[in-house]
Write a protein that holds these residues in place. Structure first.
Motif, PDB file in Angstrom:
ATOM      1  N   VAL A 153       1.106   1.468  11.329  1.00 38.84           N
ATOM      2  CA  VAL A 153       0.272   2.597  10.898  1.00 38.84           C
ATOM      3  C   VAL A 153       0.872   3.329   9.697  1.00 38.84           C
ATOM      4  O   VAL A 153       2.018   3.756   9.732  1.00 38.84           O
ATOM      5  CB  VAL A 153       0.078   3.612  12.048  1.00 38.84           C
ATOM      6  N   LEU A 154       0.044   3.483   8.658  1.00 36.33           N
ATOM      7  CA  LEU A 154       0.411   4.273   7.480  1.00 36.33           C
ATOM      8  C   LEU A 154      -0.174   5.677   7.567  1.00 36.33           C
ATOM      9  O   LEU A 154       0.502   6.652   7.255  1.00 36.33           O
ATOM     10  CB  LEU A 154      -0.151   3.613   6.213  1.00 36.33           C
ATOM     11  N   VAL A 205      -8.132   4.678  10.366  1.00 36.98           N
ATOM     12  CA  VAL A 205      -6.718   4.347  10.269  1.00 36.98           C
ATOM     13  C   VAL A 205      -6.511   3.373   9.121  1.00 36.98           C
ATOM     14  O   VAL A 205      -7.414   2.588   8.796  1.00 36.98           O
ATOM     15  CB  VAL A 205      -6.200   3.720  11.595  1.00 36.98           C
ATOM     16  N   VAL A 206      -5.331   3.437   8.504  1.00 36.92           N
ATOM     17  CA  VAL A 206      -4.922   2.429   7.521  1.00 36.92           C
ATOM     18  C   VAL A 206      -3.597   1.828   7.988  1.00 36.92           C
ATOM     19  O   VAL A 206      -2.638   2.571   8.255  1.00 36.92           O
ATOM     20  CB  VAL A 206      -4.778   3.029   6.108  1.00 36.92           C
ATOM     21  N   LEU A 207      -3.575   0.509   8.103  1.00 37.31           N
ATOM     22  CA  LEU A 207      -2.356  -0.215   8.497  1.00 37.31           C
ATOM     23  C   LEU A 207      -1.787  -0.947   7.283  1.00 37.31           C
ATOM     24  O   LEU A 207      -2.531  -1.337   6.381  1.00 37.31           O
ATOM     25  CB  LEU A 207      -2.673  -1.246   9.583  1.00 37.31           C
ATOM     26  N   ASP A 208      -0.478  -1.180   7.311  1.00 38.70           N
ATOM     27  CA  ASP A 208       0.147  -1.940   6.229  1.00 38.70           C
ATOM     28  C   ASP A 208       0.069  -3.445   6.505  1.00 38.70           C
ATOM     29  O   ASP A 208      -0.563  -3.875   7.474  1.00 38.70           O
ATOM     30  CB  ASP A 208       1.590  -1.464   5.999  1.00 38.70           C
ATOM     31  N   ALA A 209       0.720  -4.236   5.664  1.00 43.01           N
ATOM     32  CA  ALA A 209       0.628  -5.694   5.764  1.00 43.01           C
ATOM     33  C   ALA A 209       1.297  -6.245   7.015  1.00 43.01           C
ATOM     34  O   ALA A 209       1.117  -7.418   7.360  1.00 43.01           O
ATOM     35  CB  ALA A 209       1.253  -6.332   4.524  1.00 43.01           C
ATOM     36  N   LEU A 259       0.847  -1.199   0.000  1.00 50.22           N
ATOM     37  CA  LEU A 259       0.000   0.000   0.000  1.00 50.22           C
ATOM     38  C   LEU A 259       0.879   1.244   0.000  1.00 50.22           C
ATOM     39  O   LEU A 259       1.874   1.299   0.721  1.00 50.22           O
ATOM     40  CB  LEU A 259      -0.848   0.026   1.267  1.00 50.22           C
ATOM     41  N   THR A 260       0.502   2.245  -0.757  1.00 51.14           N
ATOM     42  CA  THR A 260       1.225   3.512  -0.732  1.00 51.14           C
ATOM     43  C   THR A 260       0.491   4.496   0.185  1.00 51.14           C
ATOM     44  O   THR A 260      -0.690   4.309   0.512  1.00 51.14           O
ATOM     45  CB  THR A 260       1.309   4.132  -2.138  1.00 51.14           C
TER      46      THR A 260
END
Lengths: 141, 141, 141, 141
Positions: free
Chosen positions: B38-39, B30-34, B3-4
């Motif tokens: 936290v992104l 919130v957006v988390l990566d794999a 994810l960018t």
């Protein structure tokens, strides 16, 4: 005066713009409110995965102690055991180096803090100050 | 595919737009990566200060267990002690209810998760799905 | 509007007066600010030594979730695993029963919370509401 | 002899009065009982939000180790790893600097401690001693 999300977004955009203009490594930028709670955060691509915690730690110590990163670093250099003890009190969440920047309202009251991490601590602080300036908020590094 | 930050920002914008369109209470997204890190995060004005932790907890459990919020809730209803034990393993960071949404790439691999909190769990999940759709990413609530 | 120490002292005095008027067991009363941080606390003689943590827990959950004690208790009764998970997120500091009372400014924004413990939860809540009334602050139990 | 709430309130009032007389920054003052548990606390307006934990940490170490703040600091300067280990034992709650003041009864037994934070550690200790004097209790900084 409470920080708004739009102000937090303007701070993050301003800090990231400064990082690009200075050619810094990928930055991670958090904005906390006056209680030390997260308002907004962004981590640029290719930054290490653990950057949220470092950014938060710079800003959290600033809010909780009412001391910006440079003042915390001075205290840590003079009395390392004191900052270690402070970290025990605050659950290990304090990172006492530049890049933690206090935000103040017109009357001087602390309304939150910025935490920037990714490049040198001094460059991180410069980007944070640029973020505050972009949002028109008084800041102390 | 990782994810960018731009994708994470699109997800957050899409989830917030959906919340406004549905007339929901202030959302935190919130957006988390794999890896569960936290992104990006945004908390809308007038949301309670502790919302970051709840949003993170919904997304963190999704990534770490590979189970979206509805599946986690079903397991919690059937075996509350199991989810309690899982939380012991993961340091208390899992919040097993809808609003935690898995993100997958074209091949079906998990590339991260969204966590939304602020309204009912079902509405939170609907906003999260709208965020994924806005970014053109396959999602599971 | 931020709560002042004088307001916090007035709340504590009002809650304690109510406890004496109602003939309640010794009370412990905390006032937290809008970030969930302690402003003032008093524990009456003959109260058990651990009462600070219970008082704080009632008020802390109220501030962090934006939900007063009765609403937290309803959620805990409906979904015990959810409140258990919330406590993981907030470091075990939430006590989801009456006696945690939200304080609001004239516009409805949460400006802090009261936590009272020592008698039954319902009596604790009644004392807390009396404290808020004594300070002229709008409250929700 | 156990400390009473009225004594704790007199200590806090005396310490705050001293702070105003000396022109110190806003103070936060806690009084703990002989078991290290909180009896009373007040945080003056404009103090940083995290001051409760620092005040508690100064007083907690004093009670738990039976050593006032100056003696703890001397030990920390001589053997930082020892105080770090002590903090492991006590859950990170000890802040080993002046401002943590032991309270003793007529026979010399420890009956509690005061923790003051907000100005320099030496000024914090002076305010704490003034608080003990105001309550007529023997103290050691």
């Amino acid at each position: 005066m409470a920080l708004t999300l739009e102000q937090a977004r303007a701070i993050i955009a301003g800090a990231r713009d400064k990082g690009r203009a200075m050619g810094l490594k990928p930055l991670s930028v958090v904005v906390l409110d006056a209680g030390g709670h997260v308002l907004a955060f962004e981590r640029e691509d290719d930054a290490a995965p653990g950057r949220f915690g470092i950014a938060q730690g710079k800003a959290y110590g600033a809010v909780m102690l009412g001391m910006a990163g440079r003042a915390q670093m001075a205290r840590a250099e003079a009395q390392a055991y004191f900052m270690a003890a402070v970290n025990g009190v605050y659950g290990g969440k304090v990172v006492p180096v530049p890049g933690g920047v206090l935000l103040r309202d017109g009357g001087g009251a602390v309304i939150g803090a910025i935490g920037v991490t990714g490049d040198t601590s001094d460059n991180d602080a410069e980007a944070a100050l640029a973020g505050a300036a972009a949002a028109g908020i008084s800041a102390e590094a």
